[in-house]
Each structure stands twice: as structure tokens, then as C-alpha cells.
Design an enzyme around this catalytic site. Sequence first.
Site, PDB file in Angstrom:
ATOM      1  N   ARG A  36       0.862  -1.185   0.000  1.00  0.00           N
ATOM      2  CA  ARG A  36       0.000   0.000   0.000  1.00  0.00           C
ATOM      3  C   ARG A  36       0.897   1.233   0.000  1.00  0.00           C
ATOM      4  O   ARG A  36       1.669   1.436   0.929  1.00  0.00           O
ATOM      5  CB  ARG A  36      -0.908   0.005   1.230  1.00  0.00           C
ATOM      6  CG  ARG A  36      -1.848   1.191   1.324  1.00  0.00           C
ATOM      7  CD  ARG A  36      -2.719   1.080   2.572  1.00  0.00           C
ATOM      8  NE  ARG A  36      -3.633   2.207   2.698  1.00  0.00           N
ATOM      9  CZ  ARG A  36      -3.327   3.369   3.306  1.00  0.00           C
ATOM     10  NH1 ARG A  36      -2.123   3.544   3.833  1.00  0.00           N
ATOM     11  NH2 ARG A  36      -4.218   4.326   3.374  1.00  0.00           N
ATOM     12  N   THR A  87       0.724   6.386   5.509  1.00  0.00           N
ATOM     13  CA  THR A  87       1.116   5.578   6.664  1.00  0.00           C
ATOM     14  C   THR A  87       2.397   4.815   6.367  1.00  0.00           C
ATOM     15  O   THR A  87       3.392   4.887   7.109  1.00  0.00           O
ATOM     16  CB  THR A  87      -0.005   4.594   7.040  1.00  0.00           C
ATOM     17  OG1 THR A  87      -1.182   5.321   7.365  1.00  0.00           O
ATOM     18  CG2 THR A  87       0.396   3.739   8.227  1.00  0.00           C
ATOM     19  N   ARG A 141      17.289  -7.798 -21.765  1.00  0.00           N
ATOM     20  CA  ARG A 141      16.010  -7.451 -22.365  1.00  0.00           C
ATOM     21  C   ARG A 141      14.936  -7.517 -21.285  1.00  0.00           C
ATOM     22  O   ARG A 141      14.809  -8.528 -20.577  1.00  0.00           O
ATOM     23  CB  ARG A 141      15.668  -8.427 -23.496  1.00  0.00           C
ATOM     24  CG  ARG A 141      14.224  -8.357 -24.002  1.00  0.00           C
ATOM     25  CD  ARG A 141      13.912  -7.061 -24.680  1.00  0.00           C
ATOM     26  NE  ARG A 141      12.526  -7.005 -25.170  1.00  0.00           N
ATOM     27  CZ  ARG A 141      11.934  -5.892 -25.568  1.00  0.00           C
ATOM     28  NH1 ARG A 141      12.580  -4.742 -25.549  1.00  0.00           N
ATOM     29  NH2 ARG A 141      10.684  -5.908 -25.988  1.00  0.00           N
ATOM     30  N   ILE A 142      14.176  -6.430 -21.125  1.00  0.00           N
ATOM     31  CA  ILE A 142      13.006  -6.427 -20.242  1.00  0.00           C
ATOM     32  C   ILE A 142      11.789  -6.608 -21.128  1.00  0.00           C
ATOM     33  O   ILE A 142      11.439  -5.723 -21.906  1.00  0.00           O
ATOM     34  CB  ILE A 142      12.910  -5.106 -19.448  1.00  0.00           C
ATOM     35  CG1 ILE A 142      14.173  -4.879 -18.620  1.00  0.00           C
ATOM     36  CG2 ILE A 142      11.676  -5.113 -18.562  1.00  0.00           C
ATOM     37  CD1 ILE A 142      14.238  -3.514 -17.963  1.00  0.00           C
ATOM     38  N   CYS A 153       0.551  -6.892 -32.831  1.00  0.00           N
ATOM     39  CA  CYS A 153       1.700  -6.255 -32.192  1.00  0.00           C
ATOM     40  C   CYS A 153       2.983  -6.883 -32.719  1.00  0.00           C
ATOM     41  O   CYS A 153       2.956  -7.782 -33.552  1.00  0.00           O
ATOM     42  CB  CYS A 153       1.608  -6.408 -30.672  1.00  0.00           C
ATOM     43  SG  CYS A 153       1.698  -8.132 -30.125  1.00  0.00           S
ATOM     44  N   ASP A 202       0.536   3.803 -20.327  1.00  0.00           N
ATOM     45  CA  ASP A 202       1.442   2.714 -19.933  1.00  0.00           C
ATOM     46  C   ASP A 202       1.442   2.635 -18.416  1.00  0.00           C
ATOM     47  O   ASP A 202       1.902   3.553 -17.734  1.00  0.00           O
ATOM     48  CB  ASP A 202       2.853   2.980 -20.465  1.00  0.00           C
ATOM     49  CG  ASP A 202       3.776   1.784 -20.341  1.00  0.00           C
ATOM     50  OD1 ASP A 202       3.516   0.911 -19.487  1.00  0.00           O
ATOM     51  OD2 ASP A 202       4.771   1.708 -21.100  1.00  0.00           O
ATOM     52  N   ARG A 209       2.949   0.285 -16.590  1.00  0.00           N
ATOM     53  CA  ARG A 209       4.026  -0.558 -16.071  1.00  0.00           C
ATOM     54  C   ARG A 209       4.954   0.193 -15.113  1.00  0.00           C
ATOM     55  O   ARG A 209       5.200   1.374 -15.258  1.00  0.00           O
ATOM     56  CB  ARG A 209       4.841  -1.135 -17.230  1.00  0.00           C
ATOM     57  CG  ARG A 209       4.095  -2.146 -18.046  1.00  0.00           C
ATOM     58  CD  ARG A 209       4.901  -2.601 -19.249  1.00  0.00           C
ATOM     59  NE  ARG A 209       5.113  -1.505 -20.199  1.00  0.00           N
ATOM     60  CZ  ARG A 209       5.786  -1.625 -21.340  1.00  0.00           C
ATOM     61  NH1 ARG A 209       6.318  -2.790 -21.670  1.00  0.00           N
ATOM     62  NH2 ARG A 209       5.920  -0.589 -22.155  1.00  0.00           N
TER      63      ARG A 209
END
Length: 390
Positions: A128, A132, A238-239, A254, A314, A316
Amino acid sequence: MDLKGLRKSVLEGKPIVLIDEEREAEADLVYPAEIVTPGTLNLMLEAKGMLCLAMDEDEALRRGFFRLPSKGSETNFLMSVDYGGTFTGISAEERALTAKKIAEELTIDHFRYPGHLHLLGGIGITRRRGHTEASLELVEMLGFKRYALIIELLDESGNSHNFEFVRGFARRHGLPVVTIREVFRETVRRKSFVKVAARAKLPSKYGTFKVIAFDNDLDFREHVGIVKEPLGEVPLVRIHSECLTGDTLGSSRCDCGSQLTNALRMIAQNGGILLYLQQEGRGIGLKNKIKAYELQDSGLDTVEANEALGFKADERDFSVAYQMLKALGVSKVRLLTNNPRKAKALEELGIEVVEVIPLFGEVNEVNRPYLEVKMLKLGHDLKPLLEGGK
């Protein structure tokens, strides 16, 4: 973040203004509970919100503090308390004393309840990203115990969403300002949330790799690494974000599947690492990606479709890629990507991107508009590919 400067301000009795730009659009004052004085606490009360003490919930429960009943609230309120040595407990002096006694790690037996200091239980910033949890990370990285006094900043009308007022308040009182995003990034940089869980051989049509699974307490998803040794001093990396339709089903919408193939071939030949991240649909998930496809079939482009569903273009977060590389002992990379955002994300966290190497996939009449949008709206470096038409 300037941690040295922040610590100096705190030691001068100045709370930190902690801004949440993404979740609540609110700001809190934050101060380490163990060193709070009545004067600093009185200054914090000028913020007009609800003064609370944040602590790790597991630690609080271990010491006998307990949760309040909750219905539909994501905030973990614990029973409010006063230190047993106070009179009414409401004054700035007595609330400061109660806060300091909690930071001394006394058990519930030393406190009366209900009292005048509200308690909040933190569940960890990776679960989270609220005030806090971020306040606990912030005071810890400044060298204090994980107990933080926090209070929301309200403007003259009682509004908690006025950043112009927040910044003016900070200027008037000479208070430093940081964001939860900055605290999260620094926490990811300093701590280890991802560890290697298992390694196995992975024979494939591209060559024999090692497949690596991770214990992941950052985003709690199951990402894997595909490794070809030797890595060398600066390995190819490579990611790659998961794409069921492109990687597995061979979709022409794609270029993901062909990019994956080309990356594995390069890594098989030269050594390196492919991080396969469970971030379907640029982070919106498979079901929502199919919903986005439906909108694209009606005429929207890939960015417009994501935004129409209420997402960013995006979604990500590449922090987990940094943590995976850290778990593998990698600090420098030659990055296979057309996306400058990936290189920037790694560099901000401390990975040295020695070289960016373009990685193109296939272009066809179906995915060309998609690739053009990635180039024009998302900043991907695809001009050589699209001009070549390969």
C-alpha cells in the site's frame, strides 16, 4: 532525495511535507515520533488534519495494541491511546510524550485507551503506497525508528486536495517537501524485495538457457529470468512484458512475439538475461487488454483505448526489473530496447545503462498503425524500422 538535508531539517524540529500525487492527492506532515517535542507537535497541529502515529501493524499487534472494527476502510486504525503517565492526554506536551513512549517500544499495558493519540498500522509500502507506509520508510531512511507522527494538511476551507496551499505552507514554515513516489523509489533502491527462489536448465530451439524463478515481495507477481552464461562484465539485458496474444498465439496486432524471438536469439549467441515480466497489456492485465482490443476494433488507437478504460497509456512499473537484476548481481547492462522509459527507470534506481541497443520486431499491415502510435505517442525509437518497412 537529499536525505542529508532532510535529516538536518528534522533535527531542527521541522516536519517533512509528504505529498501523495497519485492515490489521494493529499499531503501530510511527517515527523519521527522518537524525537518529537511539544513545539514541533504544536506546529504539526496547524495542519488541521487528524494527528496520528504510524507504526508497523505486525509490531503493534505483537505489543498488544489492537485494531478497531472496520467497514469499507482501507486505513488500518488501531485503538487510540494515552500514556499512563499523562493527565488528560490532549495537550501537545502529553501527546508528544505518548508518541515518544510508543517509540520506546512499550507494550499496551503502559497506556490508557481510548486516548487522544490515534494509531495507524502500516502494512508495507509494497502492499500500500499510502502516507502511513511511506512515512515509516521515510523516517527509517533518515536514521530513526519506524514510528512516525503524521497529520493531513487542510487549507483555509478545510480542503485536503489543495497542492498550491500545501506548497505555500511549506514555504512559509521552511519545510522540506518530498513525494511518496520519491520515497518508494528510494526504498526500492535501498532494500531487497526480490530473491532468487529456483534455477533450472531450459533447453529451447534458441539454445540452452537457465530459467530463474523469484520470491517477489515487491509486486507479488511471478516474473522469471531467462539467462545465458557467461554474462560478461556488462551483459545484454532485455526487459520483456508478457504478451499472451503475441508471444504465444502469434498475433499480428503487435510486434511482441517477434521481439521476444529476436531477443532470445541475440542472448543465446552473446550471453545475457531476458526478464519476462507479468505485465500483460502494458500493465492493465489480460482481460482489460482484450477490452482495449475491442475499442481498437471500433477505431481507437492503443493509447486512446487504454485511456478510455481509465488507465494511463502505460501502467508498467519497472522497479521489479531493477530488483531482479539486483538479485542476479547485475549493476551494469547493455539494454535491448526501443523504449527510453525502460532505460530511464533503471538508471534512476542505480543500474548503469552502458548502451541502448535497438530491438526491432516484424512490421506488417496490421501492426504498422500500432507501431506508429508507439513511436509518436509513447516515444519508442521505431523510425528506422518503420522507414525501412522490414
